[in-house]
Design a protein around this motif. Structure first.
Motif, PDB file in Angstrom:
ATOM      1  N   LYS A 116       1.005  -0.952  -0.054  1.00 34.96           N
ATOM      2  CA  LYS A 116      -0.515   0.237  -0.143  1.00 34.96           C
ATOM      3  C   LYS A 116       0.847   0.945   0.181  1.00 34.96           C
ATOM      4  CE  LYS A 116      -4.317   1.840   2.340  1.00 34.96           C
ATOM      5  NZ  LYS A 116      -5.432   1.642   3.724  1.00 34.96           N
ATOM      6  N   MET A 117       0.417   2.514  -0.652  1.00 35.24           N
ATOM      7  CA  MET A 117       1.393   3.128  -0.975  1.00 35.24           C
ATOM      8  C   MET A 117       0.914   4.578   0.276  1.00 35.24           C
ATOM      9  SD  MET A 117       2.321   5.734  -3.980  1.00 35.24           S
ATOM     10  CE  MET A 117       3.719   4.680  -4.820  1.00 35.24           C
ATOM     11  N   THR A 118       1.698   4.438   0.658  1.00 31.34           N
ATOM     12  CA  THR A 118       1.434   5.507   2.409  1.00 31.34           C
ATOM     13  C   THR A 118       2.942   6.254   2.877  1.00 31.34           C
ATOM     14  OG1 THR A 118       2.431   4.057   3.911  1.00 31.34           O
ATOM     15  CG2 THR A 118       0.323   3.697   3.619  1.00 31.34           C
ATOM     16  N   VAL A 119       1.854   7.387   3.396  1.00 31.71           N
ATOM     17  CA  VAL A 119       3.249   8.576   3.487  1.00 31.71           C
ATOM     18  C   VAL A 119       4.787   7.767   4.377  1.00 31.71           C
ATOM     19  CG1 VAL A 119       4.324  10.278   4.706  1.00 31.71           C
ATOM     20  CG2 VAL A 119       2.294  10.543   3.832  1.00 31.71           C
ATOM     21  N   LYS A 120       4.565   6.646   4.932  1.00 28.92           N
ATOM     22  CA  LYS A 120       5.210   6.030   5.682  1.00 28.92           C
ATOM     23  C   LYS A 120       5.962   5.008   4.879  1.00 28.92           C
ATOM     24  CE  LYS A 120       5.582   2.918   9.714  1.00 28.92           C
ATOM     25  NZ  LYS A 120       5.408   1.936  10.585  1.00 28.92           N
ATOM     26  N   ASN A 121       5.276   4.365   3.538  1.00 30.02           N
ATOM     27  CA  ASN A 121       6.421   3.119   3.181  1.00 30.02           C
ATOM     28  C   ASN A 121       7.309   4.198   2.041  1.00 30.02           C
ATOM     29  OD1 ASN A 121       5.025   1.181   4.143  1.00 30.02           O
ATOM     30  ND2 ASN A 121       3.214   1.560   2.201  1.00 30.02           N
TER      31      ASN A 121
END
Length: 90
Positions: A2-7
């Motif tokens: 999943k593309m998240t800010v954390k990733n």
């Protein structure tokens, strides 16, 4: 994944050889697995950091090394803790 800010942030740091983030004034640091978490989110002035061990062997995240894109050597880490000990004693 999943593309998240954390990733996105973890991928960026990893691709440049960093182990996490560190807030330079408070010495608060976090590893890639803890980004945007323990301190209620990365602060705007957190910086890429390397993970080193403190004299007791516990993990420590620091921005103390001049060339952050290169992992500090054992000698550099040892000198860092010697200077830190001196600073705390004065």
């Amino acid at each position: 994944m999943k593309m998240t800010v954390k990733n996105i942030l973890a991928e960026y740091l990893t691709s440049r050889g960093f182990d996490g983030l560190c807030h330079p004034e408070t010495e608060c640091g976090c590893g890639l697995e803890d980004l945007i978490g323990p301190c209620e989110g990365a602060q705007g002035d957190c910086q890429p950091a390397h993970r080193i061990q403190d004299p007791e062997g516990d993990p420590w995240y620091t921005t103390a090394f001049v060339d952050l894109a290169r992992r500090p050597t054992k000698e550099e880490v040892q000198k860092y803790w010697e200077k830190e000990r001196e600073r705390r004693m004065s």
